[in-house]
Scaffold this active site. Sequence first.
Site, PDB file in Angstrom:
ATOM      1  CG  HIS A  89      -0.966   3.061   4.699  1.00  0.00           C
ATOM      2  ND1 HIS A  89      -0.945   1.792   4.165  1.00  0.00           N
ATOM      3  CD2 HIS A  89      -0.268   2.986   5.870  1.00  0.00           C
ATOM      4  CE1 HIS A  89      -0.283   0.970   4.953  1.00  0.00           C
ATOM      5  NE2 HIS A  89       0.135   1.673   6.008  1.00  0.00           N
ATOM      6  CB  CYS A 137      -0.926  -0.009   1.214  1.00  0.00           C
ATOM      7  SG  CYS A 137      -1.789  -1.560   1.500  1.00  0.00           S
TER       8      CYS A 137
END
Length: 519
Positions: free
Chosen positions: A145, A89
Amino acid sequence: MAKMAKPTKVLLIMLFVTLTAGGSSSDSGSNSAASSSEEQSPTHIIYMLADDLGWNDLSWHDNSMITPNLQRLADEGVILENLYTMAACSPTRTSLMTGKYASRTGTQHIVFLPCAPTGLPTDLKTLSESLKEVGYKTYTVGKWHLGMCKEEYLPNSRGFDKFYGFYQGGMDYYTHTLSEFGPFAPGQFSGVDLHEDIAGQTSIRVNATSSYSTELFRDKILQYIDDHDKSDPMFLLVSFQQPHSPTDVPSKWAAFYADSVSNLVRRNYSGQVTLMDDVVGDIRDKLEEKGMFDDSLIIFHSDNGGSVRFMASNWPYRGNKGTYFEGGIKAVGLIAGKGIQKTGYKNYELYHVTDMYPTLVKSVAEGTITHEIDGVDIWQSLSTGSQSPRAEFLIVVDEDIPQDTKVAALRYHDWKLIEGYPAISMQQRSPFFDRYKPPYNGMDVVASPPIADTTTWLFDLRNDPYEEYNLADDYPCLLQFLQCKLDAYREVSIPPVFPPESPNCNPALYGGYWSPGFC
């Protein structure tokens, strides 16, 4: 699927490149406007990232998947069959947001962990900042993130006017909580991670326990579009939580697969994908209602391969999220909308996620880039189907973390070289390097050869797209050439910034919410 014959050994006649590894200059690629006839109205950019979506988990690869809205966009636009991301990610997001390879920003190792006192380096200019410079209003909803230990890492400090979502890599869909181990297991710490941030205002800690997060995100996305002045160009980054684990979804979505999928985890996962597709449909409807759809460019792709552990399907490719086999880094995706001249086909040209930065800033937004990046402007290829200006890319250099993976890899034309352990972490072990056949009524594995920690792989992806045959011993001259190229990439890469996690991240210190302030 019938087993593929081993590629016939052939003579390597000619290599048409100069040995280089530095980033491309800002002048690389096309700088054409999206369409000269459309210059009077701004191009809205709707960029949608799915989280851990498998290659085989949309309807154009597996017609048992119920994704009519994405299928409609694919039919009206272009299916991207050769788009690459990173294996996890955070590295994909840093590559997208900076146009630089993650190995050149120190963000290549695993992901930003919940208590990590680090984030996307603040001296790097972001895609959202570059778009703001040419008048875009910028919004992001869902997963961030990219670091959260201090305010400077948060969305409002990285070029976004508005943000609604979670800072970390995952959370429970209903309670919006996670521990330092993520949403999967209890830990020493636990806290809520749901926030609304508006530039120039105090951050709002959202208390919506028991509300399914995707529905909250759907409402906020539609609100942002509804409130937007369509005379201003919009950049909307929709960073879906779906179908990231935990595989939890309201029963009505899983029920679509009650008769076709007996495995409960796979059924829930499939329901997550269909729910995500439904949100895509609502986004389209809202854009049409606002009179913005015809002026919108829509990009959708996964941030990496699917997680086999949670029943994603990367079939027929080998590998799981977190590996550097094709199943880990080849992203299912599409592009549709304004400026796309050739439509209704599958595009097999080579693209990398870093290319989106210069393509959107230069050719779509008609801005400029004056700093060095690795991405190239691929607009001419995307919009017309012409040959991509990209012939190679660095996959990763990650060799500096003690007692963990040592790996470096690149793609060069149809060849792929991997040196070392082919994953983001030594925790990625078999069966994550294998292939799994549908239907998912159990893990029907097509086992791959055993993995050694220091193997060198050379794959001919044109003749062996599923990476079954290691040709490193068959082509010594080619291997040496590619190893020299990889060494050149090593020279311009930097070690990963991966500090020990800080106990000062404890949400109890911040009113029960995951919050900045511990670095």
